[in-house]
Design a protein around this motif. Structure first.
Motif, PDB file in Angstrom:
ATOM      1  N   ASP A   1       0.838  -1.214   0.000  1.00 50.79           N
ATOM      2  CA  ASP A   1       0.000   0.000   0.000  1.00 50.79           C
ATOM      3  C   ASP A   1       0.870   1.261   0.000  1.00 50.79           C
ATOM      4  O   ASP A   1       0.551   2.241  -0.685  1.00 50.79           O
TER       5      ASP A   1
ATOM      6  N   ILE B   1       2.257   1.767  -3.444  1.00 47.27           N
ATOM      7  CA  ILE B   1       1.215   2.279  -4.351  1.00 47.27           C
ATOM      8  C   ILE B   1       1.001   3.782  -4.100  1.00 47.27           C
ATOM      9  O   ILE B   1       0.852   4.566  -5.039  1.00 47.27           O
ATOM     10  N   ALA B   2       1.003   4.171  -2.836  1.00 45.26           N
ATOM     11  CA  ALA B   2       0.793   5.585  -2.496  1.00 45.26           C
ATOM     12  C   ALA B   2       1.933   6.477  -2.987  1.00 45.26           C
ATOM     13  O   ALA B   2       1.737   7.677  -3.202  1.00 45.26           O
TER      14      ALA B   2
ATOM     15  N   VAL C   1      -2.169  13.031  -2.809  1.00 44.86           N
ATOM     16  CA  VAL C   1      -2.966  11.959  -3.434  1.00 44.86           C
ATOM     17  C   VAL C   1      -2.599  10.610  -2.810  1.00 44.86           C
ATOM     18  O   VAL C   1      -3.473   9.809  -2.454  1.00 44.86           O
ATOM     19  N   GLY C   2      -1.317  10.357  -2.672  1.00 47.18           N
ATOM     20  CA  GLY C   2      -0.884   9.113  -2.045  1.00 47.18           C
ATOM     21  C   GLY C   2      -1.260   9.048  -0.573  1.00 47.18           C
ATOM     22  O   GLY C   2      -1.628   7.979  -0.060  1.00 47.18           O
TER      23      GLY C   2
ATOM     24  N   TYR D   1      -4.816   7.986  -0.117  1.00 44.45           N
ATOM     25  CA  TYR D   1      -4.924   6.529  -0.313  1.00 44.45           C
ATOM     26  C   TYR D   1      -4.562   5.779   0.978  1.00 44.45           C
ATOM     27  O   TYR D   1      -5.262   4.844   1.385  1.00 44.45           O
ATOM     28  N   LEU D   2      -3.479   6.202   1.635  1.00 40.80           N
ATOM     29  CA  LEU D   2      -3.069   5.537   2.873  1.00 40.80           C
ATOM     30  C   LEU D   2      -4.110   5.722   3.972  1.00 40.80           C
ATOM     31  O   LEU D   2      -4.366   4.804   4.756  1.00 40.80           O
TER      32      LEU D   2
ATOM     33  N   VAL E   1      -7.389   6.257   3.524  1.00 41.73           N
ATOM     34  CA  VAL E   1      -8.567   5.462   3.177  1.00 41.73           C
ATOM     35  C   VAL E   1      -8.329   3.981   3.464  1.00 41.73           C
ATOM     36  O   VAL E   1      -9.219   3.277   3.966  1.00 41.73           O
ATOM     37  N   ARG E   2      -7.137   3.519   3.179  1.00 42.77           N
ATOM     38  CA  ARG E   2      -6.787   2.116   3.449  1.00 42.77           C
ATOM     39  C   ARG E   2      -6.471   1.863   4.921  1.00 42.77           C
ATOM     40  O   ARG E   2      -6.213   0.740   5.326  1.00 42.77           O
TER      41      ARG E   2
END
Length: 328
Positions: A26, A29-30, A206-207, A210-211, A213-214
């Motif tokens: 993750d 990806i971020a 943006v990354g 994502y972190l 939200v995850r």
């Protein structure tokens, strides 16, 4: 009694499906949006630095564990994350052999000699950045303008190649009491000189979303960190334009990268919510103090490194009172 209804086992009793590998994936990806922007801003030499840093981080971890006959952990991607984060903290002009030295220091000295993942007391990538900064201050301070044409494969760039496109970072200009020549919008997108993974605040956010939200990270450290820097720089600016000065301080340097991707490292940050808030605020105070009064324009790495050393105390004195325990 049916034995399937009652199971007795040692702690921990709460288990989660996410493994170290899933969490590290993750994080990788971020980091992709900022990595893509670094290629746009600084060309294919950014790719070379990223690849060299990742390959040698993984290689050093593999070799150390083979030589010391320890279980192999390279498939958990923690060494890969260290390689990417270290590359993000480097200027695009840095000689490739210095990148390799930084990888060795991060993985072997800071991480493996202390027992490997979960046992290091400070963040490996940050410690390696500081090591390179102290050892090679000239190479770590050679920044170029975005879209500069540099060789992707040269082990060491010629001074003439760097001097032709050299540029002061916005943070260095703020250190001198001047506003950067770039607009706030340029700083947000990353159209300025700086380390390859730090310049684009927008891509880092943006990354970071994502972190969040995850649920890989929580809001406590980044919010308290950035809010502390915002409050101090607003009320104690180095010139009379408070809001503009504050926004420039927030959008320049490695503040966003450090707040979301480095200060939140599971191993070297507090486990309790209150501890995280104090930890983030401490990082913010130290960052501004070093930026204002230190010899370097940037203070994020030093601030996080110092606060890493207080994590044990923060966890000890902010842990919740156990059920039935003495509230005092």
């Amino acid at each position: 009694m049916n034995s399937d209804l009652l199971r007795i086992s040692s702690s921990p009793h709460i288990k989660h499906e996410d493994s170290t590998r899933v969490i590290m994936t993750d994080v990788l990806i971020a980091l992709v949006p900022a990595a893509i922007w670094s290629v746009y801003a600084f060309g294919y030499r950014s790719v070379t630095i990223l690849l060299v840093s990742v390959i040698f981080s993984v290689l050093f971890e593999l070799l150390y564990q083979l030589i010391m006959k320890k279980p192999l952990t390279v498939t958990d991607f923690s060494a890969t994350v260290t390689g990417v984060l270290l590359a993000f903290c480097l200027p695009v002009t840095i000689p490739l052999w210095m990148v390799i030295i930084g990888d060795f220091f991060a993985v072997v000295i800071v991480k493996q000699l202390f027992g490997g993942i979960g046992r290091n007391i400070v963040n490996p990538a940050i410690c390696a950045r500081i090591f390179l900064f102290v050892s090679f201050p000239g190479a770590m301070s050679s920044f170029v303008k975005p879209e500069s044409s540099l060789s992707a494969f040269a082990l060491t760039l010629k001074p003439s190649d760097i001097d032709a496109v050299a540029s002061a970072t916005p943070l260095a200009m703020l250190k001198q009491g001047q506003f950067p020549s770039e607009s706030l919008l340029d700083l947000l997108f990353g159209k300025n000189a700086g380390c390859i993974g730090e310049v684009s605040v927008l891509m880092l956010l943006v990354g970071a979303i994502y972190l969040l939200v995850r649920r890989v990270i929580t809001w406590h450290i980044p919010v308290s960190y950035i809010l502390t820097v915002a409050i101090i720089t607003y009320f104690f600016p180095r010139n009379s334009i408070t809001i503009e000065f504050m926004l420039n301080e927030l959008l320049t340097g490695g503040l966003v990268l450090g707040a979301f991707f480095m200060a939140t490292d599971y191993v070297t940050s507090p486990a309790t919510p209150n501890g995280r808030l104090i930890y983030g605020a401490g990082c913010g105070v130290l960052t501004v103090f070093i930026r204002y009064f230190g010899g370097y324009p940037e203070g994020v790495s030093f601030a996080i490194l110092i606060m890493n050393l207080f994590v044990w105390y923060l966890d000890r004195y902010t842990k919740p009172v156990r059920f039935g325990g003495d509230p005092k």
